[in-house]
Design an enzyme around this catalytic site. Sequence first.
Site, PDB file in Angstrom:
ATOM      1  N   LYS A   1       3.124  13.518  -8.821  1.00 13.43           N
ATOM      2  CA  LYS A   1       2.727  14.018  -7.506  1.00 13.43           C
ATOM      3  C   LYS A   1       3.498  15.298  -7.190  1.00 13.43           C
ATOM      4  O   LYS A   1       4.732  15.298  -7.207  1.00 13.43           O
ATOM      5  CB  LYS A   1       3.005  12.947  -6.442  1.00 13.43           C
TER       6      LYS A   1
ATOM      7  N   VAL B   1       0.810  -1.211   0.000  1.00 11.59           N
ATOM      8  CA  VAL B   1       0.000   0.000   0.000  1.00 11.59           C
ATOM      9  C   VAL B   1       0.850   1.271   0.000  1.00 11.59           C
ATOM     10  O   VAL B   1       0.326   2.362   0.033  1.00 11.59           O
ATOM     11  CB  VAL B   1      -0.968   0.033   1.201  1.00 11.59           C
TER      12      VAL B   1
END
Length: 505
Positions: free
Chosen positions: A83, A52
């Site tokens: 990002k 994750v």
Amino acid sequence: MPISKIVIVGGGTAGWMAAAALSKIKEGEGARPDRPLDITLVESEAIGTVGVGEATIPPFVDFNSLLGVDEAEVMAAVGGTFKLGIQFSNWGQVGQSYLHPFGQYGYEVDGVAFHQIWQMMREHGDKRPIQVFSPETMAAYFNRFAKSEMLPQRGDLPSINYAYHLDAGRYAKFLRDFAETRGVVRKEGKVADVALDGESGFVCSVKLEDGTSIEGDLFVDCSGFRGLLIEQALETGYEDWTHWLPCDRAVALPSNRPGPPLPYTKATAHSAGWQWQVPLQHRNGNGHVYCSKYMEADEALDILLANIEGEPAADPNHLRFVTGRRKKFWNRNVVALGLSAGFMEPLESTSIHLINTGINKLMALLSLDGVDQAQEDAFNRLTAKEYVRIRDFLILHYKATSRTDSDFWNYCRTMDIPDTLEEKIALFRANGQIFREEDELFTATSWVAVMMGQGIEPGGTNAMAYSLGRDVLKTEIDGIEQSIRYLVNAMPPHEQFVEKYCPAT
């Protein structure tokens, strides 16, 4: 004893990042033919990975450069997006949000930090928020992105700092292909036993459930939370930080993405923790990190399901963890990376970063002539310092809150904090000063973004700012704002850039 066999126990992101990087030693033109290096990675398909840690920070961009792989190729293979920072919502107060940008606010003038200049100009009536002086923040707000070298070239334009969102499973597969092509051997199977040398206490070999024994001179433990070698075999010990970072559970699940992917990660605080959203090309990654003392698993899942965008695309994955670190990261001939080394929640996307820097230190200190105590000591000292500084930055997010709506936030607001963090907050409150030590990861802009974003204001301004001249400074900051506006207007929408540059394969 010379190192001729390196064994990596565990795959996933950490294991295959280590294998890919170490394979560069094996394959390099300068590799010594008289001292061949064998690298073996042991993993089991039956053991799942956490998978994750899908958001990164700018230093990770250099890892692909280290490997010599093409950025667009990697991003296409992992369904990646770009990002520019992290948006924090409901942390200082419910209903408030701010962006922690990569890069910096403005630029330093005659040794005076930009936020000090901005503070002085604000005292004299300038009403522009500090965010307009960050190219990454403004691009994120308008959902735009481009790499600096692809934009119009002018001398007054700031560079764009960025990182990646990536599918951790796909990234591990990409690195596996990369490493195996360069001679890394993968062994399938679960480790059933670990053999130690009776005299030195070094790990000699690992035995798999099928009886296969794999010998090694240096072992890299990437076995996850359980720390199969570093903890179960060597009993290294663990330093628990849950007093300051009380969240100890998470539930994660992917979802379909209903709209264009955002060029930033979201971190939204809830009543006993926070929720992440990581936008990929093919889905969103979502999770809810929470404290089991104040919330049950069913409630945590309900909150996550009520706040995700799009429909769930898999069953939820429930995780347990203890925030902290091993008392040693390198113990005898075992080096721990990733979750085997320690865990700090992915609030500032530092999980993959710590794998990256661990590998960097290992490769810098590694000698194929053997394991030396000086190497172990240096690795442990530098890594411990890195963990503590990141820890303090994460604690700041919980401590700097005005929330009184739950027992969890009341605890966080009133808890004791480390002296190192207390000093940083006190200095900022006194005159807006941020002191960074040596190669500290988070910049002055990072500290300023979180402190001011969550209500910690400077009580005054550095005296040097007043010596610069208000008219001159106004001209300077007007120019910065105009350059950023021009730069952002020249960027395409983030989704359009991704579709052209690195469409998922």
